[in-house]
Design a protein around this motif. Structure first.
Motif, PDB file in Angstrom:
ATOM      1  N   UNK A   1     107.277  59.208  33.059  1.00 27.30           N
ATOM      2  CA  UNK A   1     105.799  59.213  33.468  1.00 27.30           C
ATOM      3  C   UNK A   1     105.250  58.015  32.626  1.00 27.30           C
ATOM      4  N   UNK A   2     104.584  57.198  33.185  1.00 25.65           N
ATOM      5  CA  UNK A   2     104.073  56.183  32.413  1.00 25.65           C
ATOM      6  C   UNK A   2     102.653  55.835  32.853  1.00 25.65           C
ATOM      7  N   UNK A   3     101.705  55.451  31.849  1.00 27.91           N
ATOM      8  CA  UNK A   3     100.390  54.988  32.392  1.00 27.91           C
ATOM      9  C   UNK A   3     100.464  53.332  32.540  1.00 27.91           C
ATOM     10  N   UNK A   4      99.758  52.854  33.205  1.00 25.81           N
ATOM     11  CA  UNK A   4      99.572  51.511  33.829  1.00 25.81           C
ATOM     12  C   UNK A   4      98.996  50.487  32.434  1.00 25.81           C
ATOM     13  N   UNK A   5      98.726  51.207  31.357  1.00 26.61           N
ATOM     14  CA  UNK A   5      98.442  50.277  30.449  1.00 26.61           C
ATOM     15  C   UNK A   5      99.601  50.000  29.432  1.00 26.61           C
ATOM     16  N   UNK A   6     100.664  50.563  29.867  1.00 24.04           N
ATOM     17  CA  UNK A   6     102.024  50.333  29.023  1.00 24.04           C
ATOM     18  C   UNK A   6     102.378  48.697  29.311  1.00 24.04           C
ATOM     19  N   UNK A   7     103.282  48.182  28.566  1.00 23.50           N
ATOM     20  CA  UNK A   7     103.740  46.554  29.051  1.00 23.50           C
ATOM     21  C   UNK A   7     104.750  46.839  29.791  1.00 23.50           C
TER      22      UNK A   7
END
Ligand code: 13P
Ligand code: SF4
Length: 310
Positions: A198-204
């Motif tokens: 699960x990742x937030x779109x601020x991640x690279x």
């Protein structure tokens, strides 16, 4: 009596009642603060709560741009932030003068700013978005109009993929979401077959490339609530794990690993707020967010547009 000798939970509850105050807290706050909050949410939900509340005082357990947003959408309220130094690397990366210069180079472009920016930046933006509604906000801009997107280049790049739009991207980033290591994430996925990232779109982009679910903190939490027995690797600020664990005690929750051996998946700005500072701020009614009325009038326009479209 010192602050540490009193029952902070009871004192905060009593002061909230006495002051007619509502306590809004972001998912990235310390678990103790999450537990005393009246409303807990992502940036969009908290902005909506701030706009809707009847309370006289809004205490914002979050960072400066969030408390400023609460003041913009409800200027007649007293808005308190437990620690005025609770900033944001994204907001800091984008001075209004720099964005104004970029805007002047691209006449006719719409300026869409992520809510993680100062009131001055909001004032020169056409539309605000959060990670919950960013795709919808970009899609609301006519396809033949150019877009300047500020300040998060990672969210901007992901939005380009989601919407098929080419945008001029301000080159800001979040120090927390940039900390996750693709190399360690690949190793962790191999160690935990079947785990969902699960990742937030601020991640690279290299980290997002390994994610099965990409979304705002609320969207990531919703996924865990919907599938409460899953195994998850969570690439966002560690504070969200508290609500995930509460909502889905049977889920396996593994924080995505930072590149270094650090606690850099905790936002140092968010974590400046403490239960003690929350108590003191309700007791002393400061620090308070104050904004020039002219700035409020200009900065709330793109925010009101976002709230109307959300
Ligand atoms: P959301 O609250 O939109 O998930 O954004 C996370 C964040 O980084 C807030 O600073
Ligand atoms: Fe800013 Fe990142 Fe902290 Fe959110 S997590 S407040 S974007 S530095």
């Amino acid at each position: 009596m010192t602050v540490t000798q009193i029952d902070l939970f009871a004192e905060i509850a009593e002061l909230k009642r006495k002051r007619n105050a509502i306590l809004l807290a972001h998912y990235y706050q310390d678990p103790d603060i999450q537990d005393v909050a009246d409303c807990l949410g992502d940036s969009l939900a908290l902005a909506q709560q701030a706009a809707a509340t009847d309370a006289k005082v809004i205490v914002f357990a979050g960072v400066h741009f969030m408390a400023e947003t609460a003041k913009l959408v409800n200027p007649s309220k007293t808005v308190l932030l437990p620690d005025l130094k609770a900033g944001c690397s994204l907001a800091d990366s984008c001075p209004a003068s720099g964005l104004a210069a970029l805007k002047a180079q691209h006449p006719g472009h719409a300026v869409v700013s992520y809510i993680n920016c100062s009131a001055e930046v909001k004032a020169i933006s056409d539309l605000i978005c959060t990670s919950s509604n960013a795709v919808k906000m970009i899609n609301s801009i006519p396809r033949d109009q150019g877009i300047i997107f500020a300040p998060d280049k990672n969210l901007g790049r992901w939005l380009e993929q989601q919407t098929g739009r080419d945008m001029i991207l301000w080159q800001g980033s979040c120090i927390v979401h940039e900390t996750f290591s693709e190399r360690k994430l690949i190793a962790l996925k191999a160690e935990h077959p079947g785990a969902i990232v699960l990742a937030h779109p601020e991640c690279e982009a290299p980290v997002l490339a390994h994610a099965e679910v990409i979304g705002s903190t609320q969207a990531l939490l919703n996924h865990v609530i919907k599938h409460p027995t899953g195994k998850y690797i969570v690439a966002t600020e560690a504070g969200i794990l508290h609500q995930m664990a509460k909502a889905a005690p049977q889920a396996t929750l593994i924080p995505a690993p930072p590149e270094g051996a650090c606690a850099c998946n905790e936002c140092p700005y968010m974590r400046l707020n403490t239960l003690e500072k929350l108590y003191l701020c309700l007791r002393d009614m400061k620090p308070e967010i104050t904004l020039d009325p002219g700035l409020i009038a200009r900065a709330r326009l793109p925010l009101d547009r976002m709230l109307a479209l959300s």
